[in-house]
Design a protein around this motif. Structure first.
Motif, PDB file in Angstrom:
ATOM      1  N   SER A 119      67.221   1.916  44.187  1.00  0.00           N
ATOM      2  CA  SER A 119      67.282   1.619  45.615  1.00  0.00           C
ATOM      3  C   SER A 119      68.500   2.283  46.255  1.00  0.00           C
ATOM      4  O   SER A 119      68.417   2.763  47.385  1.00  0.00           O
ATOM      5  CB  SER A 119      67.305   0.116  45.855  1.00  0.00           C
ATOM      6  OG  SER A 119      68.514  -0.445  45.410  1.00  0.00           O
ATOM      7  N   LYS A 120      69.620   2.351  45.560  1.00  0.00           N
ATOM      8  CA  LYS A 120      70.792   3.046  46.083  1.00  0.00           C
ATOM      9  C   LYS A 120      70.525   4.541  46.172  1.00  0.00           C
ATOM     10  O   LYS A 120      70.918   5.204  47.123  1.00  0.00           O
ATOM     11  CB  LYS A 120      72.014   2.784  45.207  1.00  0.00           C
ATOM     12  CG  LYS A 120      72.581   1.400  45.353  1.00  0.00           C
ATOM     13  CD  LYS A 120      73.813   1.240  44.511  1.00  0.00           C
ATOM     14  CE  LYS A 120      74.383  -0.148  44.669  1.00  0.00           C
ATOM     15  NZ  LYS A 120      75.602  -0.341  43.867  1.00  0.00           N
ATOM     16  N   TRP A 121      69.843   5.068  45.178  1.00  0.00           N
ATOM     17  CA  TRP A 121      69.556   6.508  45.130  1.00  0.00           C
ATOM     18  C   TRP A 121      68.587   6.886  46.245  1.00  0.00           C
ATOM     19  O   TRP A 121      68.743   7.926  46.889  1.00  0.00           O
ATOM     20  CB  TRP A 121      68.964   6.851  43.768  1.00  0.00           C
ATOM     21  CG  TRP A 121      68.664   8.296  43.592  1.00  0.00           C
ATOM     22  CD1 TRP A 121      69.559   9.316  43.506  1.00  0.00           C
ATOM     23  CD2 TRP A 121      67.376   8.876  43.481  1.00  0.00           C
ATOM     24  NE1 TRP A 121      68.917  10.486  43.342  1.00  0.00           N
ATOM     25  CE2 TRP A 121      67.566  10.251  43.323  1.00  0.00           C
ATOM     26  CE3 TRP A 121      66.093   8.390  43.485  1.00  0.00           C
ATOM     27  CZ2 TRP A 121      66.499  11.123  43.185  1.00  0.00           C
ATOM     28  CZ3 TRP A 121      65.033   9.253  43.346  1.00  0.00           C
ATOM     29  CH2 TRP A 121      65.238  10.604  43.194  1.00  0.00           C
ATOM     30  N   VAL A 133      68.005  -1.576  41.104  1.00  0.00           N
ATOM     31  CA  VAL A 133      69.164  -1.507  41.985  1.00  0.00           C
ATOM     32  C   VAL A 133      69.654  -0.068  42.080  1.00  0.00           C
ATOM     33  O   VAL A 133      69.942   0.433  43.164  1.00  0.00           O
ATOM     34  CB  VAL A 133      70.283  -2.450  41.483  1.00  0.00           C
ATOM     35  CG1 VAL A 133      71.589  -2.207  42.216  1.00  0.00           C
ATOM     36  CG2 VAL A 133      69.840  -3.893  41.616  1.00  0.00           C
ATOM     37  N   TRP A 134      69.747   0.607  40.957  1.00  0.00           N
ATOM     38  CA  TRP A 134      70.185   1.998  40.950  1.00  0.00           C
ATOM     39  C   TRP A 134      69.238   2.864  41.753  1.00  0.00           C
ATOM     40  O   TRP A 134      69.651   3.709  42.537  1.00  0.00           O
ATOM     41  CB  TRP A 134      70.282   2.504  39.513  1.00  0.00           C
ATOM     42  CG  TRP A 134      70.619   3.963  39.427  1.00  0.00           C
ATOM     43  CD1 TRP A 134      71.834   4.524  39.585  1.00  0.00           C
ATOM     44  CD2 TRP A 134      69.698   5.027  39.175  1.00  0.00           C
ATOM     45  NE1 TRP A 134      71.735   5.876  39.438  1.00  0.00           N
ATOM     46  CE2 TRP A 134      70.444   6.214  39.190  1.00  0.00           C
ATOM     47  CE3 TRP A 134      68.330   5.079  38.933  1.00  0.00           C
ATOM     48  CZ2 TRP A 134      69.840   7.449  38.975  1.00  0.00           C
ATOM     49  CZ3 TRP A 134      67.745   6.306  38.724  1.00  0.00           C
ATOM     50  CH2 TRP A 134      68.491   7.481  38.742  1.00  0.00           C
ATOM     51  N   GLY A 166      72.410   7.674  48.730  1.00  0.00           N
ATOM     52  CA  GLY A 166      73.700   7.561  48.073  1.00  0.00           C
ATOM     53  C   GLY A 166      74.802   7.046  48.961  1.00  0.00           C
ATOM     54  O   GLY A 166      75.923   7.531  48.924  1.00  0.00           O
ATOM     55  N   GLU A 167      74.491   6.108  49.802  1.00  0.00           N
ATOM     56  CA  GLU A 167      75.505   5.526  50.674  1.00  0.00           C
ATOM     57  C   GLU A 167      76.606   4.900  49.840  1.00  0.00           C
ATOM     58  O   GLU A 167      76.346   4.233  48.848  1.00  0.00           O
ATOM     59  CB  GLU A 167      74.877   4.446  51.571  1.00  0.00           C
ATOM     60  CG  GLU A 167      73.820   4.971  52.496  1.00  0.00           C
ATOM     61  CD  GLU A 167      73.131   3.833  53.257  1.00  0.00           C
ATOM     62  OE1 GLU A 167      73.502   2.670  53.035  1.00  0.00           O
ATOM     63  OE2 GLU A 167      72.223   4.133  54.027  1.00  0.00           O
ATOM     64  N   SER A 168      77.826   5.107  50.239  1.00  0.00           N
ATOM     65  CA  SER A 168      78.945   4.503  49.520  1.00  0.00           C
ATOM     66  C   SER A 168      79.858   3.812  50.526  1.00  0.00           C
ATOM     67  O   SER A 168      79.772   4.031  51.727  1.00  0.00           O
ATOM     68  CB  SER A 168      79.709   5.545  48.720  1.00  0.00           C
ATOM     69  OG  SER A 168      80.305   6.491  49.600  1.00  0.00           O
ATOM     70  N   LYS A 169      80.809   3.019  50.034  1.00  0.00           N
ATOM     71  CA  LYS A 169      81.704   2.253  50.899  1.00  0.00           C
ATOM     72  C   LYS A 169      82.946   3.061  51.292  1.00  0.00           C
ATOM     73  O   LYS A 169      83.822   2.552  51.930  1.00  0.00           O
ATOM     74  CB  LYS A 169      82.122   0.961  50.194  1.00  0.00           C
ATOM     75  CG  LYS A 169      80.967   0.018  50.028  1.00  0.00           C
ATOM     76  CD  LYS A 169      81.441  -1.270  49.410  1.00  0.00           C
ATOM     77  CE  LYS A 169      80.281  -2.214  49.265  1.00  0.00           C
ATOM     78  NZ  LYS A 169      80.696  -3.508  48.739  1.00  0.00           N
ATOM     79  N   ARG A 194      68.276   5.529  49.150  1.00  0.00           N
ATOM     80  CA  ARG A 194      68.890   5.414  50.472  1.00  0.00           C
ATOM     81  C   ARG A 194      69.820   6.580  50.761  1.00  0.00           C
ATOM     82  O   ARG A 194      70.460   6.610  51.790  1.00  0.00           O
ATOM     83  CB  ARG A 194      69.675   4.112  50.575  1.00  0.00           C
ATOM     84  CG  ARG A 194      68.776   2.908  50.721  1.00  0.00           C
ATOM     85  CD  ARG A 194      69.594   1.696  50.987  1.00  0.00           C
ATOM     86  NE  ARG A 194      70.151   1.255  49.699  1.00  0.00           N
ATOM     87  CZ  ARG A 194      70.956   0.243  49.530  1.00  0.00           C
ATOM     88  NH1 ARG A 194      71.342  -0.460  50.569  1.00  0.00           N
ATOM     89  NH2 ARG A 194      71.384  -0.093  48.348  1.00  0.00           N
TER      90      ARG A 194
END
Length: 64
Positions: free
Chosen positions: A54-56, A51-52, A60-63, A58
Motif C-alpha cells: 500500500s505504501k508502494w 502494508v508495504w 512512496g510518500e514519506s514523512k 501510493r
C-alpha cells in the motif's frame, strides 16, 4: 494389540459420527470462526506485505 490401520479407521469413524450428530448451525459457526489460510500458515507476513504494497502503490510518500 490393534494394528495402525484399525486405529485409523476407529478415529475416522468417531470423527464422522460426531460430525453427523452436530446440527448444521454448529458447522456453520465453526466454518465462520476459521482464520484465513494465509494468516494460519504465514503469520503476520501477509499483513506486512500488504502494508508495504500500500505504501508502494501510493508513490512512496514519506514523512520527510
Amino acid at each position: 494389540m490393534a494394528s495402525g490401520g484399525d486405529d485409523l479407521v476407529k478415529y475416522i469413524t468417531e470423527k464422522v459420527v460426531v460430525y453427523i450428530e452436530n446440527p448444521r448451525a454448529v458447522h456453520a459457526r465453526r466454518k465462520a470462526e476459521k482464520q484465513p489460510w494465509a494468516e494460519k500458515w504465514f503469520g503476520t507476513l501477509p499483513l506486512a506485505w500488504s502494508v508495504w504494497r500500500s505504501k508502494w502503490s501510493r508513490g512512496g510518500e514519506s514523512k520527510e
